[in-house]
Design a protein around this motif. Sequence first.
Motif, PDB file in Angstrom:
ATOM      1  N   ALA A 164      -1.902  -8.657  -5.670  1.00  0.00           N
ATOM      2  CA  ALA A 164      -2.088  -7.164  -5.207  1.00  0.00           C
ATOM      3  C   ALA A 164      -1.059  -6.854  -4.204  1.00  0.00           C
ATOM      4  CB  ALA A 164      -3.266  -7.283  -4.243  1.00  0.00           C
ATOM      5  N   GLY A 165      -0.389  -5.639  -4.839  1.00  0.00           N
ATOM      6  CA  GLY A 165       0.758  -5.000  -4.441  1.00  0.00           C
ATOM      7  C   GLY A 165       0.486  -3.809  -3.440  1.00  0.00           C
ATOM      8  N   ILE A 223       2.472  -0.619  -7.391  1.00  0.00           N
ATOM      9  CA  ILE A 223       1.665  -1.199  -6.305  1.00  0.00           C
ATOM     10  C   ILE A 223       0.680  -0.044  -5.679  1.00  0.00           C
ATOM     11  CG2 ILE A 223       3.903  -2.482  -4.974  1.00  0.00           C
ATOM     12  CD1 ILE A 223       4.375   0.490  -3.748  1.00  0.00           C
ATOM     13  N   MET A 224      -0.116  -0.186  -4.740  1.00  0.00           N
ATOM     14  CA  MET A 224      -1.032   0.669  -4.146  1.00  0.00           C
ATOM     15  C   MET A 224      -0.354   1.421  -2.948  1.00  0.00           C
ATOM     16  SD  MET A 224      -4.547  -1.550  -4.878  1.00  0.00           S
ATOM     17  CE  MET A 224      -3.924  -3.161  -4.238  1.00  0.00           C
ATOM     18  N   PRO A 225      -0.489   2.702  -2.889  1.00  0.00           N
ATOM     19  CA  PRO A 225       0.247   3.267  -1.550  1.00  0.00           C
ATOM     20  C   PRO A 225      -0.795   2.916  -0.316  1.00  0.00           C
ATOM     21  CG  PRO A 225       0.360   4.590  -3.296  1.00  0.00           C
ATOM     22  CD  PRO A 225      -0.596   3.559  -3.788  1.00  0.00           C
ATOM     23  N   ALA A 226      -0.537   2.400   0.659  1.00  0.00           N
ATOM     24  CA  ALA A 226      -1.282   1.958   1.428  1.00  0.00           C
ATOM     25  C   ALA A 226      -1.981   3.200   2.135  1.00  0.00           C
ATOM     26  CB  ALA A 226      -0.596   1.277   2.677  1.00  0.00           C
ATOM     27  N   LEU A 282      -0.723 -11.218  -1.608  1.00  0.00           N
ATOM     28  CA  LEU A 282      -0.684  -9.817  -1.297  1.00  0.00           C
ATOM     29  C   LEU A 282       1.050  -9.576  -0.953  1.00  0.00           C
ATOM     30  CD1 LEU A 282      -3.217  -9.321   1.826  1.00  0.00           C
ATOM     31  CD2 LEU A 282      -3.431  -8.633  -0.657  1.00  0.00           C
ATOM     32  N   VAL A 283       1.424  -8.816  -1.952  1.00  0.00           N
ATOM     33  CA  VAL A 283       2.804  -8.644  -2.022  1.00  0.00           C
ATOM     34  C   VAL A 283       3.181  -7.040  -1.565  1.00  0.00           C
ATOM     35  CG1 VAL A 283       3.122 -10.232  -3.889  1.00  0.00           C
ATOM     36  CG2 VAL A 283       3.004  -8.046  -4.332  1.00  0.00           C
TER      37      VAL A 283
END
Length: 293
Positions: free
Chosen positions: A94-95, A66-69, A158-159
């Motif tokens: 997109a996670g 995932i991508m860190p928000a 978006l997950v």
Amino acid sequence: MAQRGRLGVMYDRDLPPEGLADLARRVEELGADDLWVVEDLAWAGAVSSAAVALAATSRLRVGIGIMPAPLRNPVLLAMEIATLARAFPGRLVAGLGHGVRDWMAQVGAAPASPLSLLGETLEVTRTLLAGGTATLDGREVRVDGVRLVHPPAEPPPLVTGVLGPRSLELSGRLADGTIMAEGQGPGRIATALGHIGRGRAGHGRPHELIVFTHLFAHDDPAVVEAATAPVIAESQAFLGVPRSEVHLAAGDTATALERVGVLWEAGADTVVLRPIGPDPLSHLRPVLTAARR
């Protein structure tokens, strides 16, 4: 075995970025449904990795998990996702996640409220990808009247990759799916689905459950035990569960595939294989071939 769901492959963070395109092409040829890339601090960037994998293949769905928000402004995030979604329509997932707290602190990006940040990032990103104008004066995110010039015709799912009860409920409420980290088996899946279901109760939109699992396919039980012991120990520490509850797809080909089937049976829509070791194809080839049959 349970009825087959989607079957994906993770490009492990320890593999060199220059090998990604070739592995993506090979797993596509072997019949995999997905190729997933990851983003951990100081390894490879997820958006650029996804672009490489998408450009190298023609059919595979490519997931970012995932991508860190905290590392991304949601407007820039939406711009990046929109670019990939327009260039490769229908092939991107997109996670997003909270990011490892210590890593976020290491780069000065730890939010006061990780839960608020993730929720607000999802809301703004979803609005922008749908072609809307985003305005939010939130606890962690502030956006004033931004609208994408080139939103995608079909926004990608978006997950979230999350673990705790409140985060799972938030995922059910705001996301299109949830990623469960490696090591989690049927019991953890059932618990997660309960939390996600509470979040979904107000809308009932479809929600994809994506479960990552380590893979080691070998006929010699001693080799399997030696290779998987460090992975099991790591999952025990991360999840806080006994060794007996750590789930992975390990053993000969039939056993490994049976362990994947257990996850589908428990409620996973997609299972993503994370091969152990430097030669992922030696494990993927027999399992993907058997799964195709």
